[in-house]
Motif scaffolding. Structure first.
Motif, PDB file in Angstrom:
ATOM      1  N   GLN A 136       0.832  -1.196   0.000  1.00 51.32           N
ATOM      2  CA  GLN A 136       0.000   0.000   0.000  1.00 51.32           C
ATOM      3  C   GLN A 136       0.867   1.246   0.000  1.00 51.32           C
ATOM      4  OE1 GLN A 136      -3.126  -0.040   2.869  1.00 51.32           O
ATOM      5  NE2 GLN A 136      -4.040   1.854   2.144  1.00 51.32           N
ATOM      6  N   THR A 137       0.588   2.146  -0.961  1.00 47.88           N
ATOM      7  CA  THR A 137       1.280   3.429  -1.046  1.00 47.88           C
ATOM      8  C   THR A 137       0.238   4.519  -0.863  1.00 47.88           C
ATOM      9  OG1 THR A 137       2.898   2.505  -2.605  1.00 47.88           O
ATOM     10  CG2 THR A 137       2.776   4.905  -2.437  1.00 47.88           C
ATOM     11  N   GLY A 138       0.084   5.003   0.362  1.00 47.72           N
ATOM     12  CA  GLY A 138      -0.957   5.987   0.635  1.00 47.72           C
ATOM     13  C   GLY A 138      -2.313   5.386   0.350  1.00 47.72           C
ATOM     14  N   GLY A 139      -3.035   5.975  -0.607  1.00 46.14           N
ATOM     15  CA  GLY A 139      -4.375   5.511  -0.931  1.00 46.14           C
ATOM     16  C   GLY A 139      -4.454   4.567  -2.106  1.00 46.14           C
ATOM     17  N   LEU A 140      -3.305   4.103  -2.613  1.00 46.84           N
ATOM     18  CA  LEU A 140      -3.303   3.167  -3.739  1.00 46.84           C
ATOM     19  C   LEU A 140      -2.676   1.851  -3.304  1.00 46.84           C
ATOM     20  CD1 LEU A 140      -4.069   3.080  -6.803  1.00 46.84           C
ATOM     21  CD2 LEU A 140      -1.645   3.445  -7.266  1.00 46.84           C
ATOM     22  N   PHE A 141      -3.356   0.755  -3.590  1.00 48.14           N
ATOM     23  CA  PHE A 141      -2.867  -0.565  -3.213  1.00 48.14           C
ATOM     24  C   PHE A 141      -2.358  -1.274  -4.459  1.00 48.14           C
ATOM     25  CE2 PHE A 141      -2.782  -4.921  -1.945  1.00 48.14           C
ATOM     26  CZ  PHE A 141      -2.620  -4.932  -0.570  1.00 48.14           C
ATOM     27  N   SER A 167     -13.236   1.954   1.800  1.00 49.65           N
ATOM     28  CA  SER A 167     -13.731   2.266   3.141  1.00 49.65           C
ATOM     29  C   SER A 167     -12.614   2.762   4.046  1.00 49.65           C
ATOM     30  CB  SER A 167     -14.405   1.044   3.760  1.00 49.65           C
ATOM     31  OG  SER A 167     -13.504  -0.025   3.904  1.00 49.65           O
ATOM     32  N   GLY A 168     -11.357   2.462   3.695  1.00 43.59           N
ATOM     33  CA  GLY A 168     -10.229   2.942   4.476  1.00 43.59           C
ATOM     34  C   GLY A 168      -9.659   4.268   4.000  1.00 43.59           C
ATOM     35  N   GLY A 169     -10.338   4.899   3.035  1.00 45.24           N
ATOM     36  CA  GLY A 169      -9.905   6.210   2.571  1.00 45.24           C
ATOM     37  C   GLY A 169      -9.014   6.193   1.352  1.00 45.24           C
ATOM     38  N   GLY A 170      -8.893   5.048   0.679  1.00 42.55           N
ATOM     39  CA  GLY A 170      -8.043   4.946  -0.497  1.00 42.55           C
ATOM     40  C   GLY A 170      -8.801   5.173  -1.790  1.00 42.55           C
ATOM     41  N   VAL A 171      -8.063   5.084  -2.916  1.00 44.71           N
ATOM     42  CA  VAL A 171      -8.668   5.399  -4.214  1.00 44.71           C
ATOM     43  C   VAL A 171      -8.826   4.183  -5.120  1.00 44.71           C
ATOM     44  CG1 VAL A 171      -7.852   7.774  -4.174  1.00 44.71           C
ATOM     45  CG2 VAL A 171      -6.414   6.019  -5.216  1.00 44.71           C
ATOM     46  N   GLY A 172      -8.038   3.123  -4.919  1.00 42.74           N
ATOM     47  CA  GLY A 172      -8.190   1.971  -5.791  1.00 42.74           C
ATOM     48  C   GLY A 172      -7.022   1.010  -5.719  1.00 42.74           C
ATOM     49  N   ILE A 173      -7.056   0.051  -6.662  1.00 39.28           N
ATOM     50  CA  ILE A 173      -6.059  -1.016  -6.728  1.00 39.28           C
ATOM     51  C   ILE A 173      -5.315  -0.937  -8.051  1.00 39.28           C
ATOM     52  CG2 ILE A 173      -5.668  -3.505  -6.626  1.00 39.28           C
ATOM     53  CD1 ILE A 173      -8.481  -3.763  -5.411  1.00 39.28           C
ATOM     54  N   ASP A 174      -3.999  -0.985  -7.986  1.00 38.56           N
ATOM     55  CA  ASP A 174      -3.159  -1.126  -9.165  1.00 38.56           C
ATOM     56  C   ASP A 174      -3.053  -2.618  -9.474  1.00 38.56           C
ATOM     57  OD1 ASP A 174      -1.168  -1.211 -11.090  1.00 38.56           O
ATOM     58  OD2 ASP A 174       0.448  -0.809  -9.665  1.00 38.56           O
TER      59      ASP A 174
END
Length: 230
Positions: A136-141, A167-174
């Motif tokens: 996890q890098t900030g809001g991107l996993f 739900s944890g405040g992130g933006v999405g998945i790479d």
């Protein structure tokens, strides 16, 4: 995510190093790069940043009818960080794996620091039947790999991860490269510049992955655009 010689394009190569450690992997993730060791004996490690990048968000998730039926009827549960080493081990258990012994040590150290996470899918009788893991890098996993021992369990892991990231405040998945598996779930393809802009915005977000064990059936609400019942 589908890191095989068939999916990795030669033109996506951006650098080569002589090894991969925790700090190098974190720096790479922050810059949109990922390593792809070719074998246990590889002395040089190629790093890639695809010209086209696959991204999945909770807002784009699509559940097919078969997956919906599984979620309704199987009684599966999901969790995060309950069985990190087991998930990585299952993902590495294939003849052409890029997850070498050194990579497993590196991911285990990042997990110990709270920077790498796993998603687990459990059967009603307590068997680990699917999962994914990544950094996890900030809001991107960055989802590195996935596995399943029962059909569609790896898809459930990805949908669950998308929900937990949101739900944890992130933006999405790479998801790195698009595959039929990820495309069926609603994964979108963006160009490199767009992805790096997304990563730049996500790096500073104070996102945190929720880890509680939850019923997988709640994910039926994700594709409807509704907050899942918890």
């Amino acid at each position: 995510m589908a890191r095989t010689l068939r999916e990795v394009a030669r033109g996506d190569l951006v650098r080569v190093t002589t090894g991969v450690g925790p700090q190098a992997l974190l720096r790479g993730a922050a810059a949109g790069r990922f390593p792809f060791p070719r074998s246990e004996d590889s002395r040089l490690i190629p790093w890639y940043c695809p010209r086209e990048r696959a991204v999945l968000t909770a807002g784009t998730v699509h559940l097919g009818r078969t997956l919906e039926r599984r979620l309704k009827s199987k009684g599966w549960a999901t969790s995060a960080d309950e069985a990190f080493d087991e998930v990585v081990g299952h993902c590495a258990d294939r003849p052409d794996t890029w997850i070498t012994g050194d990579m497993r040590v590196t991911y285990a150290e990042l997990h110990r620091r709270g920077l790498a996470h796993s998603i687990e899918v459990w059967s009603p009788d307590g068997r680990l039947i699917g999962g994914t893991f990544g950094v996890q890098t900030g809001g991107l996993f960055s989802a590195e790999s996935l596995f399943h021992t029962e059909d569609h369990a790896s898809k459930v892991a990805l949908v669950d991860l998308a929900d937990r990231v949101r739900s944890g405040g992130g933006v999405g998945i790479d998801c790195q490269y698009i595959t039929p598996h990820t495309k069926a779930l609603g994964t979108q393809v963006v160009d490199r510049a767009t992805f790096l802009q997304l990563l730049g915005r996500a790096r500073g977000l104070p996102a945190r992955l929720p880890t509680e064990r939850l019923p997988a059936a709640r994910l039926l609400d994700v594709a409807r655009g509704e907050p899942p019942a918890r």
